[in-house]
Design a protein around this motif. Structure first.
Motif, PDB file in Angstrom:
ATOM      1  N   PHE A 120       1.772  85.108  38.315  1.00 29.03           N
ATOM      2  CA  PHE A 120       2.202  83.739  38.539  1.00 29.03           C
ATOM      3  C   PHE A 120       3.438  83.478  37.691  1.00 29.03           C
ATOM      4  O   PHE A 120       3.451  83.783  36.494  1.00 29.03           O
ATOM      5  CB  PHE A 120       1.084  82.754  38.166  1.00 29.03           C
ATOM      6  CG  PHE A 120       1.345  81.337  38.593  1.00 29.03           C
ATOM      7  CD1 PHE A 120       1.207  80.967  39.910  1.00 29.03           C
ATOM      8  CD2 PHE A 120       1.711  80.379  37.663  1.00 29.03           C
ATOM      9  CE1 PHE A 120       1.439  79.657  40.321  1.00 29.03           C
ATOM     10  CE2 PHE A 120       1.946  79.065  38.053  1.00 29.03           C
ATOM     11  CZ  PHE A 120       1.804  78.705  39.383  1.00 29.03           C
ATOM     12  N   SER A 121       4.484  82.914  38.314  1.00 27.81           N
ATOM     13  CA  SER A 121       5.723  82.593  37.607  1.00 27.81           C
ATOM     14  C   SER A 121       5.813  81.079  37.474  1.00 27.81           C
ATOM     15  O   SER A 121       6.364  80.385  38.329  1.00 27.81           O
ATOM     16  CB  SER A 121       6.926  83.151  38.372  1.00 27.81           C
ATOM     17  OG  SER A 121       6.834  84.556  38.499  1.00 27.81           O
TER      18      SER A 121
ATOM     19  N   GLY B 110       7.070  77.919  32.578  1.00 26.03           N
ATOM     20  CA  GLY B 110       6.907  79.129  31.783  1.00 26.03           C
ATOM     21  C   GLY B 110       5.616  79.232  30.996  1.00 26.03           C
ATOM     22  O   GLY B 110       5.313  80.298  30.472  1.00 26.03           O
ATOM     23  N   LYS B 111       4.840  78.156  30.920  1.00 23.50           N
ATOM     24  CA  LYS B 111       3.668  78.157  30.052  1.00 23.50           C
ATOM     25  C   LYS B 111       2.570  79.098  30.538  1.00 23.50           C
ATOM     26  O   LYS B 111       1.856  79.696  29.743  1.00 23.50           O
ATOM     27  CB  LYS B 111       3.109  76.741  29.918  1.00 23.50           C
ATOM     28  CG  LYS B 111       4.048  75.769  29.202  1.00 23.50           C
ATOM     29  CD  LYS B 111       3.444  74.377  29.124  1.00 23.50           C
ATOM     30  CE  LYS B 111       4.378  73.410  28.418  1.00 23.50           C
ATOM     31  NZ  LYS B 111       3.813  72.038  28.368  1.00 23.50           N
ATOM     32  N   LEU B 112       2.416  79.219  31.862  1.00 20.49           N
ATOM     33  CA  LEU B 112       1.328  80.015  32.426  1.00 20.49           C
ATOM     34  C   LEU B 112       1.812  81.313  33.060  1.00 20.49           C
ATOM     35  O   LEU B 112       1.033  81.999  33.715  1.00 20.49           O
ATOM     36  CB  LEU B 112       0.576  79.189  33.481  1.00 20.49           C
ATOM     37  CG  LEU B 112      -0.043  77.880  33.009  1.00 20.49           C
ATOM     38  CD1 LEU B 112      -0.662  77.131  34.187  1.00 20.49           C
ATOM     39  CD2 LEU B 112      -1.094  78.133  31.931  1.00 20.49           C
ATOM     40  N   SER B 113       3.068  81.655  32.851  1.00 21.35           N
ATOM     41  CA  SER B 113       3.615  82.861  33.487  1.00 21.35           C
ATOM     42  C   SER B 113       2.885  84.108  33.023  1.00 21.35           C
ATOM     43  O   SER B 113       2.599  84.280  31.830  1.00 21.35           O
ATOM     44  CB  SER B 113       5.111  82.985  33.190  1.00 21.35           C
ATOM     45  OG  SER B 113       5.832  81.939  33.807  1.00 21.35           O
TER      46      SER B 113
ATOM     47  N   THR C 263      10.396  81.173  40.692  1.00 23.68           N
ATOM     48  CA  THR C 263       9.204  80.487  40.184  1.00 23.68           C
ATOM     49  C   THR C 263       8.188  80.312  41.317  1.00 23.68           C
ATOM     50  O   THR C 263       8.529  80.413  42.492  1.00 23.68           O
ATOM     51  CB  THR C 263       9.544  79.117  39.578  1.00 23.68           C
ATOM     52  OG1 THR C 263      10.148  78.294  40.576  1.00 23.68           O
ATOM     53  CG2 THR C 263      10.479  79.277  38.388  1.00 23.68           C
ATOM     54  N   SER C 264       6.954  80.029  40.941  1.00 23.82           N
ATOM     55  CA  SER C 264       5.855  79.958  41.902  1.00 23.82           C
ATOM     56  C   SER C 264       5.483  78.523  42.233  1.00 23.82           C
ATOM     57  O   SER C 264       5.505  77.644  41.367  1.00 23.82           O
ATOM     58  CB  SER C 264       4.606  80.638  41.320  1.00 23.82           C
ATOM     59  OG  SER C 264       4.833  81.994  41.019  1.00 23.82           O
TER      60      SER C 264
END
Length: 230
Positions: A67-68, A72-75, A145-146
């Motif tokens: 996951f992107s 950026g917190k959960l990448s 990004t996702s």
């Protein structure tokens, strides 16, 4: 700017994304239901086994996801994926019966089908456990990004997932009986010519998870009706 100029700009952008990252893929030699998977990402080839009934058993460790996150917190790009290389200029349909071994605390655990160009250009088609413990079809489309789109709650322990493209359009479908299909996502196929489809299991928050895949199929033909998936 004309429509053709906009389309060319989009195509050049997509190809640039496809070419911008070095490949992390490793060679492998795995055949499932006569489908040859020649590439492995994040040690997928070591995490897959095939039992006497032809079931593909995919076991992953803790905090494995792809996951992107826009902020950026959960990448996280550590989920293992077993991949088959395809010619994206040709039509294709890729499908499987997906049976995640859901657990009470397995939030976001999932069995997943992929369309994958590289770590920043891919789509996931998942049977996933949500925050409330419900089991849903989920699609995630990533271009740098996702996004994240939750679909219908599925009461079954399994679901059939399908990805199909005619070279111009690509779509994701799901079914309970492998006959009646519902569309989850449809968009323009801007992926590069060299592309991969694959299977994966994920466990973003927990200590590990297992997903089982049956009836894995690949054909060089698209669905005839992109709205109905048949």
């Amino acid at each position: 700017m004309s429509c053709n100029q906009q389309e060319n700009k989009s195509a050049h952008h997509t190809q640039a994304v496809a070419d911008s990252l070095p490949s992390r893929l490793e060679n492998c030699d795995v055949t499932v239901s006569e489908i040859y998977f020649s590439k492995s990402l994040n040690d997928a080839k070591k995490l897959v086994s095939i039992d006497d009934q032809g079931q593909v058993i995919f076991k992953v460790g803790e905090k494995r996801d792809f996951f992107s996150d826009p902020d950026g917190k959960l990448s996280n790009n550590t989920a293992p994926i077993l991949l088959k290389e395809i010619d994206n200029e040709q039509p294709f349909t890729f499908s499987a019966k997906v049976i995640p071994q859901f657990t009470e605390n397995g939030t976001y655990d999932a069995g997943v089908l992929y369309v994958y160009a590289n770590d920043r250009l891919y789509q996931k088609h998942c049977f996933e456990q949500d925050e409330a413990g419900q089991h849903r079809v989920v699609t995630v489309k990533t271009d740098q990004t996702s996004d994240d789109s939750n679909h219908e709650v599925i009461q079954n322990k399994f679901v059939y997932l399908k990805l199909s493209s005619d070279g111009q359009t690509i779509a994701s479908y799901y079914s309970i009986d492998n006959k009646n299909w519902k569309m989850a996502r449809l968009y323009k196929n801007n992926y590069p010519k060299r592309l991969y489809v694959g299977i994966s299991a994920q466990c973003p928050l927990g200590k590990g998870s297992t997903s089982i895949f049956e009836n894995v199929t690949f054909t060089n033909a698209a669905v005839k009706d992109f709205r109905r998936g048949i």
